[in-house]
Design an enzyme around this catalytic site. Structure first.
Site, PDB file in Angstrom:
ATOM      1  N   ARG A 111     -10.860   7.720   7.917  1.00 15.74           N
ATOM      2  CA  ARG A 111     -11.876   8.174   8.871  1.00 15.74           C
ATOM      3  C   ARG A 111     -11.516   9.520   9.472  1.00 15.74           C
ATOM      4  O   ARG A 111     -12.009   9.890  10.535  1.00 15.74           O
ATOM      5  CB  ARG A 111     -12.057   7.153   9.965  1.00 15.74           C
ATOM      6  CG  ARG A 111     -10.780   6.838  10.713  1.00 15.74           C
ATOM      7  CD  ARG A 111     -11.124   6.132  11.971  1.00 15.74           C
ATOM      8  NE  ARG A 111      -9.952   5.470  12.510  1.00 15.74           N
ATOM      9  CZ  ARG A 111      -9.971   4.793  13.632  1.00 15.74           C
ATOM     10  NH1 ARG A 111     -11.097   4.677  14.287  1.00 15.74           N
ATOM     11  NH2 ARG A 111      -8.893   4.212  14.079  1.00 15.74           N
ATOM     12  N   ASP A 143     -15.477   1.432   8.314  1.00 12.38           N
ATOM     13  CA  ASP A 143     -16.686   2.238   8.491  1.00 12.38           C
ATOM     14  C   ASP A 143     -16.468   3.733   8.685  1.00 12.38           C
ATOM     15  O   ASP A 143     -17.422   4.501   8.780  1.00 12.38           O
ATOM     16  CB  ASP A 143     -17.517   1.689   9.668  1.00 12.38           C
ATOM     17  CG  ASP A 143     -16.752   1.711  10.976  1.00 12.38           C
ATOM     18  OD1 ASP A 143     -15.637   2.281  11.016  1.00 12.38           O
ATOM     19  OD2 ASP A 143     -17.262   1.146  11.965  1.00 12.38           O
ATOM     20  N   ARG A 208       2.107  13.304   6.037  1.00 17.76           N
ATOM     21  CA  ARG A 208       2.802  12.086   6.477  1.00 17.76           C
ATOM     22  C   ARG A 208       3.848  11.675   5.437  1.00 17.76           C
ATOM     23  O   ARG A 208       3.745  12.068   4.273  1.00 17.76           O
ATOM     24  CB  ARG A 208       1.780  10.946   6.614  1.00 17.76           C
ATOM     25  CG  ARG A 208       0.685  11.275   7.621  1.00 17.76           C
ATOM     26  CD  ARG A 208      -0.668  10.718   7.160  1.00 17.76           C
ATOM     27  NE  ARG A 208      -1.758  11.204   8.014  1.00 17.76           N
ATOM     28  CZ  ARG A 208      -2.164  10.622   9.120  1.00 17.76           C
ATOM     29  NH1 ARG A 208      -1.607   9.505   9.503  1.00 17.76           N
ATOM     30  NH2 ARG A 208      -3.138  11.129   9.841  1.00 17.76           N
ATOM     31  N   ASP A 278       2.775   5.681   7.020  1.00 15.30           N
ATOM     32  CA  ASP A 278       1.598   6.563   6.955  1.00 15.30           C
ATOM     33  C   ASP A 278       1.317   7.193   8.315  1.00 15.30           C
ATOM     34  O   ASP A 278       0.500   8.088   8.418  1.00 15.30           O
ATOM     35  CB  ASP A 278       0.371   5.793   6.464  1.00 15.30           C
ATOM     36  CG  ASP A 278       0.108   4.542   7.273  1.00 15.30           C
ATOM     37  OD1 ASP A 278       0.991   3.662   7.301  1.00 15.30           O
ATOM     38  OD2 ASP A 278      -0.965   4.442   7.898  1.00 15.30           O
TER      39      ASP A 278
HETATM   40  P1  AMP Z   1      -3.904   3.181  11.111  1.00 12.80           P
HETATM   41  O1  AMP Z   1      -3.280   1.839  11.266  1.00 12.80           O
HETATM   42  O2  AMP Z   1      -4.890   3.523  12.204  1.00 12.80           O
HETATM   43  O3  AMP Z   1      -2.919   4.260  10.904  1.00 12.80           O
HETATM   44  O4  AMP Z   1      -4.808   3.111   9.803  1.00 12.80           O
HETATM   45  C1  AMP Z   1      -4.332   2.728   8.557  1.00 12.80           C
HETATM   46  C2  AMP Z   1      -5.327   3.123   7.512  1.00 12.80           C
HETATM   47  O5  AMP Z   1      -6.601   2.555   7.798  1.00 12.80           O
HETATM   48  C3  AMP Z   1      -5.555   4.623   7.379  1.00 12.80           C
HETATM   49  O6  AMP Z   1      -5.736   4.894   6.014  1.00 12.80           O
HETATM   50  C4  AMP Z   1      -6.820   4.846   8.149  1.00 12.80           C
HETATM   51  O7  AMP Z   1      -7.523   5.976   7.712  1.00 12.80           O
HETATM   52  C5  AMP Z   1      -7.584   3.570   7.852  1.00 12.80           C
HETATM   53  N1  AMP Z   1      -8.572   3.239   8.889  1.00 12.80           N
HETATM   54  C6  AMP Z   1      -8.333   2.793  10.148  1.00 12.80           C
HETATM   55  N2  AMP Z   1      -9.497   2.589  10.807  1.00 12.80           N
HETATM   56  C7  AMP Z   1     -10.490   2.929   9.965  1.00 12.80           C
HETATM   57  C8  AMP Z   1     -11.914   2.949  10.048  1.00 12.80           C
HETATM   58  N3  AMP Z   1     -12.578   2.566  11.140  1.00 12.80           N
HETATM   59  N4  AMP Z   1     -12.601   3.360   8.956  1.00 12.80           N
HETATM   60  C9  AMP Z   1     -11.962   3.756   7.841  1.00 12.80           C
HETATM   61  N5  AMP Z   1     -10.647   3.737   7.687  1.00 12.80           N
HETATM   62  C10 AMP Z   1      -9.905   3.342   8.729  1.00 12.80           C
HETATM   63 MG    MG Z   2      -2.846   6.071  10.540  1.00 13.56          MG
END
Ligand code: AMP
Ligand code: MG
Length: 537
Positions: A111, A143, A208, A278
């Site tokens: 996103r 989303d 990252r 990540d």
């Molecule tokens: P995070 O735990 O926030 O670092 O997210 C882990 C992965 O999930 C990353 O690849 C983010 O881009 C993806 N991600 C988190 N929230 C969303 C969202 N609402 N829509 C799309 N991808 C998401």
């Molecule tokens: Mg992330």
């Protein structure tokens, strides 16, 4: 208006990531596994009614952007994703990562959409990235959007961290999209509609650990090498020409930068909450503000992230070890370029020593001591962190109050336990019910501390200034975030802007803003969003 400032249309873009690295040949916007490429081209999804909540003037300044432009209609169109400036070339990056200790495969910008790299008057490149700008090929089943709640948290916290002196990505703007986004905040089957928002994040790069991991996992060593060389050339240019020796110097520097970042987190009481690989920046920047939190009572076992409640992998006290583990994953990923285990292990060992040394020197400064005396100060430091856990003690307030104690005052030599503890009393959550044994142990520590300060020999003013320059008065307390969010959700952005302003000088006293420096109120103890957060954002 200073002539170095530019309007939006005059920003200069030099999109190195896009120009120097291979693109995904597929340009359709649907979820997929991407191989042999570092990014996929994708446009932000237009939004209905962008409304500016706030922007950070120092970040605009870094981009050479003039203030008028930030208040223009075009600004909110551009940084909500509705309009693109000449030179912008939007793309989402491919990366992987270890999540909660397990390899998770491809993740990527699900996103986040990068708009391009601004080249400013100083010759610096700043990548602009919209978070919450819609679906990308890496959105998987989600989303691609973000809600106001989490966007306020990211916007304010990243700016607060910067002014606290913690390496971090920045945030230019926070914009409501006029769209509604559905979130099941605690994954308990009670979804709710929330206002959508987009934050424009800004950093020299958003690379990252997971970028290196995905190319290694795909067995694509050519791309791995190309990406490492690209990173060294652009993010670590002082290291010189890429070769095996340079790779090792680079990895060592990543270890050091990561250690420095964690020292800062521990110093200010920041708990990231999701230290997956990540979410680790190659530049040692704090990145991806999700279910993070700030220590209130000093508790090394605390994590704000309810998703991690069982194992508390990412708790405050374990952040230094987790960073080490994450660096180990990075070492595994780049091993094929080095083909020698030992020097990588050396660098990892160096991380531990480097972290420890810097942390102990930081604790010394937090205590107003001019240096850390190896071995000799360990008992004093260890005992402090033990007594802070015996009763609920607000770490931030404790250190500020300790700075006020005039250790050179000879009358302290006859002071009772109660008299010694009194100046610190505001730091305690339940001062009425302190046991005598606790008071005795704490005042004993204070007596030892006074002795050590006297040996150190610095005058009262110098010591105070040293302490107040590393112990912030104002941090982004969890309940403050929630209050600012509650107001913003009602259309009142005043608190967001007030906090943004206050956090520009978090080490100053600001006597008229004392109410933002007080302990967590009782209502916030168990309230969702204050001490408990999930990954839902
Ligand atoms: P995070 O735990 O926030 O670092 O997210 C882990 C992965 O999930 C990353 O690849 C983010 O881009 C993806 N991600 C988190 N929230 C969303 C969202 N609402 N829509 C799309 N991808 C998401
Ligand atoms: Mg992330």
């Amino acid at each position: 208006m200073n002539s170095k400032h530019r309007s939006l249309k005059d920003l200069i873009f030099d999109n190195r990531f896009l120009n120097e690295l291979p693109a995904d040949p597929e340009t359709g916007n649907f979820p997929r596994q991407v191989t042999g490429a570092c990014y996929s081209k994708v446009n932000p999804t237009p939004v209905r009614a962008p409304q500016l909540v706030s922007y950070a003037k120092e970040v605009a300044e870094r981009l050479d952007l003039d203030r008028e432009s930030c208040k223009s209609d075009q600004f909110k169109q551009v940084f909500s994703g509705n309009e693109q400036l000449d030179g912008m070339q939007p793309y989402a990056q491919c990366y992987g990562g270890h999540q909660f200790g397990n390899w998770a495969g491809q993740l990527g910008d699900g996103r986040a959409i990068n708009l391009g790299e601004v080249l400013n008057n100083k010759g610096e490149h700043w990548t602009l990235q919209l978070k919450g700008a819609g679906l990308t090929p890496y959105s998987r089943t989600a989303d691609g959007l973000a809600v106001l709640r989490s966007s306020v948290r990211e916007f304010l916290c990243s700016e607060a961290m910067f002014h606290l002196g913690v390496p971090t990505t920045r945030a230019l703007s926070l914009i409501l999209t006029g769209e509604e986004v559905v979130r099941d905040m605690f994954y308990d089957g009670r979804p709710k509609t929330e206002p959508g928002a987009v934050v424009c994040r800004v950093a020299p790069s958003f690379t990252r650990f997971g970028h290196f991991e995905i190319f290694a996992a795909q067995g694509n060593l050519d791309l791995l090498k190309q990406f490492v060389d690209f990173t060294i050339r652009n993010d670590f240019p002082h290291l010189g020409k890429p070769c095996k020796e340079t790779y090792l110097k680079w990895f060592t520097e990543v270890c050091e930068k990561t250690a420095e970042m964690i020292v800062h987190w521990q110093r200010v009481g920041f708990v990231h909450g999701v230290m997956n690989t990540d979410n680790m920046s190659i530049l040692g920047l704090t990145i991806d503000y999700g279910p993070y939190g700030w220590l209130e009572d000093y508790n090394p076992g605390w994590t704000p992230n309810t998703t991690d409640a069982t194992n508390r992998r990412y708790r405050y006290g374990q952040q230094p070890q987790i960073a080490h583990w994450n660096l180990g994953q990075l070492a595994n990923a780049i091993y094929p370029l080095i083909e020698e285990v030992e020097p990588l292990q050396e660098a990892l060992k160096h991380y531990e020593q480097y972290f420890n040394q810097h942390w102990l020197e930081t604790v010394a400064r937090k205590l107003g001591l001019t240096n850390y005396r190896t071995g000799l100060d360990d008992d004093l430091f260890n005992e402090l962190f033990l007594i802070m856990q015996l009763v609920e003690t607000d770490m931030t307030i404790f250190f500020r109050k300790l700075a006020q104690v005039d250790c050179l005052d000879q009358s302290l030599n006859q002071a009772t336990d109660d008299q010694l503890i009194k100046p610190l009393i505001d730091a305690y959550y339940d001062p009425e019910n302190m046991m005598d044994s606790f008071k005795a142990r704490t005042s004993n520590w204070i007596r030892n501390y006074i002795k050590r300060v006297r040996e150190d020999g610095s005058d009262v003013q110098t010591r105070r200034e040293m302490m107040d320059s590393v112990n912030p008065k104002y941090v982004f307390r969890n309940y403050l975030a929630q209050l600012a969010i509650d107001k913003a959700e009602e259309g009142d952005f005043s608190m967001v802007n007030e906090l943004l302003e206050l956090f520009r000088r978090p080490y100053d006293e600001h006597p008229d803003q004392e109410h933002y420096a007080v302990k967590r109120p009782d209502w916030a103890r168990q309230r969702a969003g204050c001490s408990m957060l999930s990954c839902s954002s």
